[in-house]
Design a protein around this motif. Sequence first.
Motif, PDB file in Angstrom:
ATOM      1  N   ASP A 108      38.789  56.506  26.492  1.00 37.75           N
ATOM      2  CA  ASP A 108      38.829  55.066  26.726  1.00 37.75           C
ATOM      3  C   ASP A 108      39.361  54.718  28.120  1.00 37.75           C
ATOM      4  O   ASP A 108      39.832  53.620  28.354  1.00 37.75           O
ATOM      5  N   THR A 109      39.285  55.659  29.040  1.00 33.45           N
ATOM      6  CA  THR A 109      39.850  55.442  30.363  1.00 33.45           C
ATOM      7  C   THR A 109      38.970  54.532  31.217  1.00 33.45           C
ATOM      8  O   THR A 109      37.773  54.754  31.332  1.00 33.45           O
ATOM      9  N   ARG A 110      39.599  53.522  31.810  1.00 34.90           N
ATOM     10  CA  ARG A 110      38.872  52.586  32.656  1.00 34.90           C
ATOM     11  C   ARG A 110      39.436  52.601  34.066  1.00 34.90           C
ATOM     12  O   ARG A 110      40.633  52.766  34.279  1.00 34.90           O
ATOM     13  N   VAL A 111      38.560  52.413  35.017  1.00 32.97           N
ATOM     14  CA  VAL A 111      38.935  52.353  36.429  1.00 32.97           C
ATOM     15  C   VAL A 111      38.358  51.063  36.997  1.00 32.97           C
ATOM     16  O   VAL A 111      37.162  50.834  36.912  1.00 32.97           O
ATOM     17  N   VAL A 112      39.217  50.212  37.522  1.00 28.26           N
ATOM     18  CA  VAL A 112      38.774  48.942  38.094  1.00 28.26           C
ATOM     19  C   VAL A 112      39.066  48.949  39.583  1.00 28.26           C
ATOM     20  O   VAL A 112      40.199  49.167  39.994  1.00 28.26           O
ATOM     21  N   VAL A 113      38.050  48.728  40.386  1.00 28.54           N
ATOM     22  CA  VAL A 113      38.200  48.673  41.831  1.00 28.54           C
ATOM     23  C   VAL A 113      38.021  47.227  42.283  1.00 28.54           C
ATOM     24  O   VAL A 113      36.970  46.635  42.070  1.00 28.54           O
ATOM     25  N   VAL A 114      39.064  46.672  42.871  1.00 30.19           N
ATOM     26  CA  VAL A 114      38.964  45.349  43.460  1.00 30.19           C
ATOM     27  C   VAL A 114      38.553  45.548  44.912  1.00 30.19           C
ATOM     28  O   VAL A 114      39.342  46.009  45.732  1.00 30.19           O
ATOM     29  N   ALA A 115      37.312  45.234  45.221  1.00 34.36           N
ATOM     30  CA  ALA A 115      36.773  45.479  46.552  1.00 34.36           C
ATOM     31  C   ALA A 115      37.119  44.319  47.469  1.00 34.36           C
ATOM     32  O   ALA A 115      36.536  43.239  47.374  1.00 34.36           O
ATOM     33  N   GLY A 116      38.093  44.550  48.328  1.00 35.22           N
ATOM     34  CA  GLY A 116      38.533  43.512  49.244  1.00 35.22           C
ATOM     35  C   GLY A 116      37.624  43.406  50.443  1.00 35.22           C
ATOM     36  O   GLY A 116      36.569  44.042  50.511  1.00 35.22           O
ATOM     37  N   PRO A 117      38.005  42.617  51.427  1.00 32.78           N
ATOM     38  CA  PRO A 117      37.189  42.466  52.637  1.00 32.78           C
ATOM     39  C   PRO A 117      37.153  43.761  53.435  1.00 32.78           C
ATOM     40  O   PRO A 117      38.059  44.585  53.349  1.00 32.78           O
ATOM     41  N   LYS A 118      36.108  43.936  54.203  1.00 32.00           N
ATOM     42  CA  LYS A 118      35.970  45.137  55.019  1.00 32.00           C
ATOM     43  C   LYS A 118      37.094  45.197  56.045  1.00 32.00           C
ATOM     44  O   LYS A 118      37.335  44.234  56.765  1.00 32.00           O
ATOM     45  N   LEU A 128      44.132  39.281  48.071  1.00 35.14           N
ATOM     46  CA  LEU A 128      43.913  40.572  47.436  1.00 35.14           C
ATOM     47  C   LEU A 128      45.013  40.933  46.455  1.00 35.14           C
ATOM     48  O   LEU A 128      44.748  41.372  45.337  1.00 35.14           O
ATOM     49  N   SER A 129      46.264  40.749  46.843  1.00 29.88           N
ATOM     50  CA  SER A 129      47.367  41.120  45.963  1.00 29.88           C
ATOM     51  C   SER A 129      47.342  40.318  44.673  1.00 29.88           C
ATOM     52  O   SER A 129      47.624  40.848  43.585  1.00 29.88           O
ATOM     53  N   GLU A 130      46.986  39.024  44.757  1.00 26.89           N
ATOM     54  CA  GLU A 130      46.909  38.193  43.560  1.00 26.89           C
ATOM     55  C   GLU A 130      45.771  38.642  42.655  1.00 26.89           C
ATOM     56  O   GLU A 130      45.899  38.626  41.423  1.00 26.89           O
ATOM     57  N   ALA A 131      44.643  39.043  43.270  1.00 28.92           N
ATOM     58  CA  ALA A 131      43.506  39.520  42.476  1.00 28.92           C
ATOM     59  C   ALA A 131      43.856  40.811  41.753  1.00 28.92           C
ATOM     60  O   ALA A 131      43.508  41.003  40.583  1.00 28.92           O
ATOM     61  N   LEU A 132      44.559  41.717  42.430  1.00 25.95           N
ATOM     62  CA  LEU A 132      44.967  42.977  41.810  1.00 25.95           C
ATOM     63  C   LEU A 132      45.909  42.726  40.642  1.00 25.95           C
ATOM     64  O   LEU A 132      45.741  43.289  39.551  1.00 25.95           O
ATOM     65  N   ALA A 133      46.905  41.875  40.867  1.00 28.36           N
ATOM     66  CA  ALA A 133      47.863  41.571  39.796  1.00 28.36           C
ATOM     67  C   ALA A 133      47.169  40.912  38.609  1.00 28.36           C
ATOM     68  O   ALA A 133      47.484  41.199  37.448  1.00 28.36           O
ATOM     69  N   SER A 134      46.206  40.043  38.887  1.00 31.38           N
ATOM     70  CA  SER A 134      45.484  39.354  37.812  1.00 31.38           C
ATOM     71  C   SER A 134      44.670  40.334  36.973  1.00 31.38           C
ATOM     72  O   SER A 134      44.590  40.201  35.745  1.00 31.38           O
ATOM     73  N   LEU A 165      36.161  40.693  45.587  1.00 36.91           N
ATOM     74  CA  LEU A 165      37.179  39.706  45.920  1.00 36.91           C
ATOM     75  C   LEU A 165      36.486  38.460  46.453  1.00 36.91           C
ATOM     76  O   LEU A 165      35.771  38.515  47.449  1.00 36.91           O
ATOM     77  N   HIS A 166      36.694  37.343  45.794  1.00 37.55           N
ATOM     78  CA  HIS A 166      36.016  36.110  46.178  1.00 37.55           C
ATOM     79  C   HIS A 166      36.565  35.575  47.505  1.00 37.55           C
ATOM     80  O   HIS A 166      37.723  35.809  47.869  1.00 37.55           O
ATOM     81  N   ALA A 167      35.721  34.873  48.212  1.00 37.73           N
ATOM     82  CA  ALA A 167      36.101  34.322  49.515  1.00 37.73           C
ATOM     83  C   ALA A 167      37.329  33.430  49.379  1.00 37.73           C
ATOM     84  O   ALA A 167      37.401  32.575  48.489  1.00 37.73           O
ATOM     85  N   GLY A 168      38.305  33.662  50.234  1.00 39.53           N
ATOM     86  CA  GLY A 168      39.523  32.858  50.212  1.00 39.53           C
ATOM     87  C   GLY A 168      40.579  33.356  49.255  1.00 39.53           C
ATOM     88  O   GLY A 168      41.717  32.881  49.285  1.00 39.53           O
TER      89      GLY A 168
END
Length: 273
Positions: free
Chosen positions: A180-190, A52-58, A46-49
């Motif tokens: 063809d199963t994919r798993v994407v983890v959006v790593a948010g801030p600690k 998280l919810s927007e990144a997940l939806a994207s 997750l990029h600075a600023g």
Amino acid sequence: MQALSLSATGRDTGCNAFGLTDADLAPRTITRKRLDATKQLTVVPLHAGAKLSEALASEVWKLSGDGTNAARYIVFCHERNVAEEVHRDLVKRTGAPDRLELFVGGRRVYEREQAAVLLRELGYIAGSKAAPENLPSSLLHPPGRWALTSTPTIWFLTSSLWERMVQRLGRVNRRGERSDTRVVVVAGPKPDKLEDEIWDAWSKAVQSLPPLPKGGFDASPGAIRARKFAAGADPELARILQAAVTPEPLRPAISRALVDAWSMTSLQEHRSP
């Protein structure tokens, strides 16, 4: 009375435990098929600023081909408010609120049974052969239900310790039927309450998984199991995996059932379970 410890993640207790035999690990067995189930794991920082919810939806929207790919998607969030925000975002993008389901919070037995029936008919239960193009329109547009159509299963979460992540990975392509199963983890801030050492160890534990030719890591049960056994001969890996899990509590967790038991005045003795 005998107490047994049952764990899906294999916390190291230093005791002997039942495990798989050579017969279980033989080629073309059901166990081998499930151990080798395809789970291509990709970590997206997750990029600075960024929110998280927007990144997940994207990420969901991108993997769905802007809503054009027929696929089943599951979004796991670490916090309920994040799940609600992702749900609202995707409702706006799809313009079809009746094709998304916010499956959080407590549910009555009747509601859980109805959800189980729907999930099976839509192909979300392990072993189900339901295909979205063959579903009746009444199931494709159930009021207030999921937007379920499918090939890959997409998994998201905000942050998670190692054992929680392993548990959720186990729910993806559980029987190894897909390739063809994919798993994407959006790593948010600690998270504020999480120690830096645990957060750093979680990241290193993920990176210790075998890399795949097409990118990402092999997050199959077999690969995770192999990492655990490899830790027996690799002290540094053992330290990382141990540090990545939730510290074992020194006292029993204060649950509602425990408090209720302690508050009963009719008990002659008050003891922790």
